[in-house]
Design an enzyme around this catalytic site. Structure first.
Site, PDB file in Angstrom:
ATOM      1  N   GLU A   1       0.811  -1.224   0.000  1.00  0.00           N
ATOM      2  CA  GLU A   1       0.000   0.000   0.000  1.00  0.00           C
ATOM      3  C   GLU A   1       0.842   1.271   0.000  1.00  0.00           C
ATOM      4  O   GLU A   1       0.870   2.021   0.984  1.00  0.00           O
ATOM      5  CB  GLU A   1      -0.971   0.007   1.185  1.00  0.00           C
ATOM      6  CG  GLU A   1      -2.057  -1.034   1.069  1.00  0.00           C
ATOM      7  CD  GLU A   1      -3.163  -0.862   2.103  1.00  0.00           C
ATOM      8  OE1 GLU A   1      -2.922  -0.244   3.153  1.00  0.00           O
ATOM      9  OE2 GLU A   1      -4.265  -1.364   1.868  1.00  0.00           O
TER      10      GLU A   1
ATOM     11  N   GLU B   1      -6.790  -7.596  -0.675  1.00  0.00           N
ATOM     12  CA  GLU B   1      -7.300  -7.686   0.703  1.00  0.00           C
ATOM     13  C   GLU B   1      -8.787  -7.367   0.683  1.00  0.00           C
ATOM     14  O   GLU B   1      -9.181  -6.276   0.303  1.00  0.00           O
ATOM     15  CB  GLU B   1      -6.584  -6.669   1.609  1.00  0.00           C
ATOM     16  CG  GLU B   1      -5.082  -6.888   1.690  1.00  0.00           C
ATOM     17  CD  GLU B   1      -4.384  -5.876   2.584  1.00  0.00           C
ATOM     18  OE1 GLU B   1      -5.071  -5.141   3.330  1.00  0.00           O
ATOM     19  OE2 GLU B   1      -3.146  -5.798   2.530  1.00  0.00           O
TER      20      GLU B   1
HETATM   21  C1  GAL Z   1      -4.559  -2.541   4.875  1.00  0.00           C
HETATM   22  C2  GAL Z   1      -3.157  -3.096   5.013  1.00  0.00           C
HETATM   23  C3  GAL Z   1      -3.115  -4.357   5.839  1.00  0.00           C
HETATM   24  C4  GAL Z   1      -3.964  -4.195   7.063  1.00  0.00           C
HETATM   25  C5  GAL Z   1      -5.359  -3.853   6.651  1.00  0.00           C
HETATM   26  C6  GAL Z   1      -6.321  -3.741   7.812  1.00  0.00           C
HETATM   27  O1  GAL Z   1      -4.538  -1.168   4.691  1.00  0.00           O
HETATM   28  O2  GAL Z   1      -2.568  -3.355   3.771  1.00  0.00           O
HETATM   29  O3  GAL Z   1      -1.785  -4.640   6.184  1.00  0.00           O
HETATM   30  O4  GAL Z   1      -3.422  -3.204   7.860  1.00  0.00           O
HETATM   31  O5  GAL Z   1      -5.351  -2.634   5.989  1.00  0.00           O
HETATM   32  O6  GAL Z   1      -7.599  -3.388   7.384  1.00  0.00           O
END
Ligand code: GAL
Length: 639
Positions: free
Chosen positions: A150, A321
């Site tokens: 990110e 994610e």
């Molecule tokens: C994203 C990140 C992850 C985790 C996640 C939690 O922004 O890439 O590592 O922190 O959020 O929602």
């Protein structure tokens, strides 16, 4: 959009073997496989375990973790760990930490504590990435890579550190043949801001009042180029050792660097989708809307990003994610409605995603994200999303390969325009992302498939209708494409309103050949102010006074031109509210023979290449075209 080769749709999960006893890995892997998952992303924060001390590496555990996952038939996405430099790296390079706008150090103790411009840190990254690529480049289980994690998260694109300053001066010296030409480009005669040498130029922070907007824009272009360069170091190294595709996981509503430019060095764009977190804190909607969709997420926000990242990935994109339950980081963190972990995945697939990967396998009982749900609870009991993921996996077996549906409408998205209007909003509510997404919402409300396209798109022939709101500077390729375009283009507000140097162009904007329409004056409007329009609806936030001889196709209630048109070109002199926007879009679609459907509140539609999908973001069932779609439900049928 280029045709991509058909790829099987798959599911995945993010996993942190370093968080769990090794004895548990095999059970975890077996359970992932049993759930129907294909991919497991690992490694992206594990530098302190890969290299506990300078030069003292330990990859044994990672070898075993990859082998364990592979032995269960899972494919690994290996993340480079450069978003979390361990303490010893910071000891080695204390000046690698970024400084914020107020000059404060962004210190060690969480993540992303680095400045993209620090040459020593870049070398350190190249070293650790080289070690990983060499070791795992030919590993049969490592089937994809992720660079860093990110970029830009936690406001980390812009750094006001001494290394950033040095690199910025070099960047300026490459861009401008002399300081005098820089002075001219920026208009530095204003307020006696002229420089004699590039070494006199500072960073655009800590000034008494606002810095010169051209200075800010160049700093933003520079900062974006630094992200591109930082990422490219990694991709070039990985490609020396591995033929596997390389992705990066971008975010929602992060515009501080040009994702199209980063994307050119990658094979796959992916993004991290947290629908409830975003609705809680990143979208300008009414409190009623937030409440209605609190456990489902905004019905258009995910789709917008899916379409955006499909463009960034030149057709290939993933969700790296996917929110599985409550997150920990938004102002309020509700539980999703049963069904949403399934709906979100299917919506991504309907927009062409190859893979949807849930974050994360098991909720961590320790550290910053202990309140963030996973597919499993901290005690390894299944959380509700596990069964939904398993259901999607079963459903996928009956579906064809990922293939993007055709769209007749394109919407231009431009990162530099986001910087431009952040630099000079001229009214608190003028935000580029908000403007473009308001147009996207209008299109989705009519049930349309939409392609988001880059601002340098050189061929518009695939589409009938192209929307270009707020594009600060029209690029050469897009201008040429427009000249050859046989469909309808809808511009404005604020389109082509700045030169490449961030000045007001003369002739005045929008200066579109073939359209005699000039923006004579502009005004921004406070929240409740409106300029009512003939036929209903109103202008909100931003209003322009138009002059010229082009046809007036929409006027304000007081008789002033609001939309002017000539042939295939139309210019909108204001930010249209949803009512006016829907009318304008409907009229254009009807002239172009693009069928539209008024979608019921919270119900959204998307056609893939083979199926028509309906997504009910409401908690209650919706009856539509003879079918009933359950609350938080998905419906599809072959086209
Ligand atoms: C994203 C990140 C992850 C985790 C996640 C939690 O922004 O890439 O590592 O922190 O959020 O929602």
């Amino acid at each position: 959009m280029p045709e991509s080769t058909p790829v099987k749709r798959t599911l995945g999960v993010c996993y942190y073997p370093e968080h769990w006893p090794e004895a548990q890995w095999a059970q975890d892997a077996a359970r992932m496989a049993e759930t129907g998952l294909t991919w497991v992303r690992i490694g992206e924060f594990a530098w302190s375990r890969m290299e506990p001390k300078p030069g003292q590496t330990d990859f044994g555990w990672l070898d075993r973790a990859i082998d364990t996952l592979g032995a269960h038939g899972l494919k690994v996405v290996l993340g480079t760990p450069t978003a979390t430099p361990p303490r010893w790296v910071v000891e080695k390079y204390p000046d690698m930490l970024a400084l914020d706008k107020d000059g404060r150090v962004r210190g060690f103790g969480s993540r992303r504590h680095y400045c993209f411009s620090h040459r020593g840190y870049r070398a350190e990254c190249a070293r650790i990435v080289g070690l990983l690529a060499e070791r795992y480049g030919a590993n049969r289980f490592v089937a994809a890579w992720q660079t860093d994690n990110e970029y830009g998260c936690h406001d980390t694109t812009l750094s006001y550190s001494p290394p950033a300053l040095a690199a910025f001066r070099d960047w300026l010296a490459k861009k401008y043949p002399s300081p005098q030409l820089l002075n001219q480009a920026w208009g530095n005669v204003f307020w006696s801001m002229e420089y004699e040498s590039f070494d006199e130029v500072g960073l655009p922070n800590l000034t008494v009042t606002e810095p010169n907007p051209s200075h800010v824009m160049d700093f933003r272009r520079f900062a974006s180029d630094e992200v591109v360069a930082f990422n490219r170091i990694q991709t070039e190294i990985i490609r020396k050792f591995s033929a596997a595709p390389i992705a990066h996981n971008y975010m929602g509503r992060v515009t501080d660097f040009d994702h199209f430019a980063v994307g050119k060095d990658l094979d796959i764009a992916s993004w991290d989708s947290y629908p409830l977190g975003f609705l809680s804190d990143r979208i300008e909607v009414t409190p009623e809307h937030k409440l209605h969709f609190m456990r489902q997420g905004d019905p258009d926000n995910q789709a917008f990003h899916h379409d955006l990242y499909r463009a960034v990935g030149r057709g290939r994109w993933w969700i790296m994610e996917q929110q599985p339950g409550p997150v920990n980081w938004a102002p309020y963190n509700p539980d999703p409605l049963p069904g949403m972990a399934r709906l979100w995945a299917w919506e991504a697939f309907a927009h062409g995603a190859e893979t949807v990967s849930y974050f994360r396998w098991r909720q961590a009982p320790f550290a910053q994200e202990q309140m963030h749900a996973g597919l499993l609870r901290p005690d390894s009991v299944a959380a509700p999303a596990l069964a939904e993921a398993a259901q999607v996996a079963r459903e996928l077996t009956g579906m064809p390969d990922a293939a993007t549906g055709k769209a007749e409408v394109a919407l231009v998205f431009d990162y530099a325009s986001a910087w431009a209007w952040k630099t000079q909003p001229q009214g608190r509510d003028f935000d580029y992302f908000r403007l473009v997404t308001s147009v996207y919402r209008g299109l989705r409300g009519l049930g349309l498939n939409i392609d988001i396209i880059a601002p340098d798109t050189a061929d518009l022939s695939p589409w009938k209708l192209v929307l270009i709101p707020g594009l600060a500077t029209l690029s050469g390729p897009l201008a040429a494409a427009l000249a050859a375009f046989g469909g309808q283009a809808l511009f404005g507000p604020r389109t082509n309103a700045k030169t490449a140097d961030f000045a007001i162009p003369v002739p005045l904007p929008p200066n579109l050949p073939g359209l005699d329409c000039t923006v004579a004056r502009v005004e921004s409007l406070p929240p409740d102010a409106q300029v009512p329009l003939v036929g209903g609806g109103a202008i909100i936030h931003w209003h322009e006074v138009l002059e010229g001889t082009a046809d007036v196709v929409l006027s304000s209630a007081s008789g002033a031109p609001v939309i002017m048109r000539s042939g295939g070109l139309s210019y909108i002199g204001g930010w249209l509210d949803p009512v006016a926007l829907a009318q304008v879009l409907r009229a254009h679609c009807s002239q172009l023979g693009i069928p539209v459907t008024e979608m019921p509140y919270g119900l959204r539609r998307r056609d893939s290449a083979t199926h028509r999908f309906l997504f009910n973001y409401n908690a209650a069932p919706v009856h539509f075209e003879g079918i009933t779609i359950a609350g938080a439900g998905v419906h599809w049928r072959p086209l």
